[in-house]
Write an enzyme that holds these catalytic residues in place. Structure first.
Site, PDB file in Angstrom:
ATOM      1  N   ASP A  75       0.953  -1.296  -0.123  1.00 12.80           N
ATOM      2  CA  ASP A  75      -0.023   0.218  -0.048  1.00 12.80           C
ATOM      3  C   ASP A  75       0.699   1.430  -0.132  1.00 12.80           C
ATOM      4  O   ASP A  75       2.114   1.277  -1.006  1.00 12.80           O
ATOM      5  CB  ASP A  75      -0.825  -0.162   1.299  1.00 12.80           C
ATOM      6  CG  ASP A  75      -1.816   0.940   1.212  1.00 12.80           C
ATOM      7  OD1 ASP A  75      -3.032   0.798   0.491  1.00 12.80           O
ATOM      8  OD2 ASP A  75      -1.815   1.935   2.057  1.00 12.80           O
ATOM      9  N   HIS A  78      -7.531  -6.740   1.112  1.00  9.64           N
ATOM     10  CA  HIS A  78      -6.322  -5.753   0.837  1.00  9.64           C
ATOM     11  C   HIS A  78      -5.206  -5.921   1.616  1.00  9.64           C
ATOM     12  O   HIS A  78      -4.083  -5.936   1.370  1.00  9.64           O
ATOM     13  CB  HIS A  78      -6.966  -4.300   0.799  1.00  9.64           C
ATOM     14  CG  HIS A  78      -5.811  -3.168   0.813  1.00  9.64           C
ATOM     15  ND1 HIS A  78      -5.421  -3.203  -0.234  1.00  9.64           N
ATOM     16  CD2 HIS A  78      -5.334  -2.378   1.769  1.00  9.64           C
ATOM     17  CE1 HIS A  78      -4.458  -2.035  -0.158  1.00  9.64           C
ATOM     18  NE2 HIS A  78      -4.544  -1.493   1.048  1.00  9.64           N
TER      19      HIS A  78
END
Length: 286
Positions: free
Chosen positions: A107, A268
């Site tokens: 990320d 995620h």
């Protein structure tokens, strides 16, 4: 968490910044960079497996996050740029005695990892980027679908408003789950996001992304600067990167000379949701 690790506070860049870092194991060094809004604790299920495989693992809180320093914002957002964070990480690893190391980022941490590898290619032996394509590639493809799914990028870029909204009720905004995250990881994350200085710093990370970080990436691409070390790209199949762009490797072909990667059956936060597969993939790659 991190029973085989020591916790350190390390001064970097002539005491300009202090980084909270967890270090464990002996052997070839691996640097793991977390994403938003996590801390280094997000790696608590992956890092011990890398130690068991014979690596020394370094897990810092990025500047602005967790227990690391939170620099004052600058008008051009350079204090929170990925270039500034990359310099932090290089100095950290040098102080730990490592001139070269393997590197993985997830990320927002993946953007700092990318910048570190582009700016200091001799320092990075192998690079793994998780749930990542370059910021500039996202923005060059931005359309209604992207804006709908990733609207938070543009909300976070607004001055002052997101700070007021998020600090009013950070638990509701971020919605962590102790069952998925692990209780200790959840507790550390929850303490971090309740600090208004951390919220401001994390937002500055996004503001830098849309401005100075994008400019740095575009300059590299225009100059033909690409990654020379082996690159592994992993993406979460239950997230939306593939929905937005198809196979992310098609985008990365313009950025790397030695590329491989695949999707991971996960949401995620793959370090928390698919730690076994992620750890084994990183061990095999590194």
């Amino acid at each position: 968490m991190f029973e085989q690790f020591v916790e350190l506070t390390v001064d970097v860049r002539d005491r300009e910044s202090q980084l909270f870092v967890r270090v464990g194991g002996e052997g070839p060094p691996v640097l793991l960079l977390h994403g938003h809004p996590r801390t280094s604790a997000t790696w608590h299920r992956v890092a011990p497996r890398l130690v068991e495989a014979g690596f020394q693992v370094v897990c810092p809180d990025l500047r602005g996050y967790g227990r690391s320093s939170k620099p004052e914002p600058t008008r051009d957002h350079s204090a929170h740029s990925k270039r500034a964070t990359a310099r932090d990480m290089l100095h950290l690893m040098n102080q730990l005695g490592h001139e070269q190391f393997a590197l993985a980022g997830h990320d927002r941490g993946s953007y700092s990892a990318l910048r570190l590898a582009l700016d200091y290619p001799s320092a990075v032996s192998k690079l793994a980027l998780l749930d990542c394509i370059p910021i500039s590639e996202h923005l060059s493809r931005a359309n209604a679908n992207f804006a709908t799914r990733w609207w938070h990028w543009f909300f976070y870029a607004q001055p002052e408003i997101p700070e007021r909204v998020i600090t009013a009720d950070p638990d509701s905004w971020y919605q962590g789950d102790p069952v998925i995250m692990g209780q200790e990881n959840y507790d550390e994350w929850r303490q971090a996001v309740r600090n208004p200085a951390t919220i401001r710093a994390m937002l500055e990370d996004y503001r830098a992304g849309l401005t100075i970080d994008r400019e740095h990436e575009e300059a590299d691409l225009a100059a033909g600067k690409i990654l020379q070390m082996p690159l592994l790209v992993l993406w979460s199949l239950r997230d939306d990167l593939e929905l937005l762009y198809g196979n992310p490797l098609d985008i990365w072909k313009d950025w790397a000379s030695d590329l491989r990667g695949h999707g991971v059956e996960s949401g995620h936060h793959m370090a928390e949701e698919a730690p076994d597969e992620l750890a084994m993939t990183l061990i095999n790659f590194f």
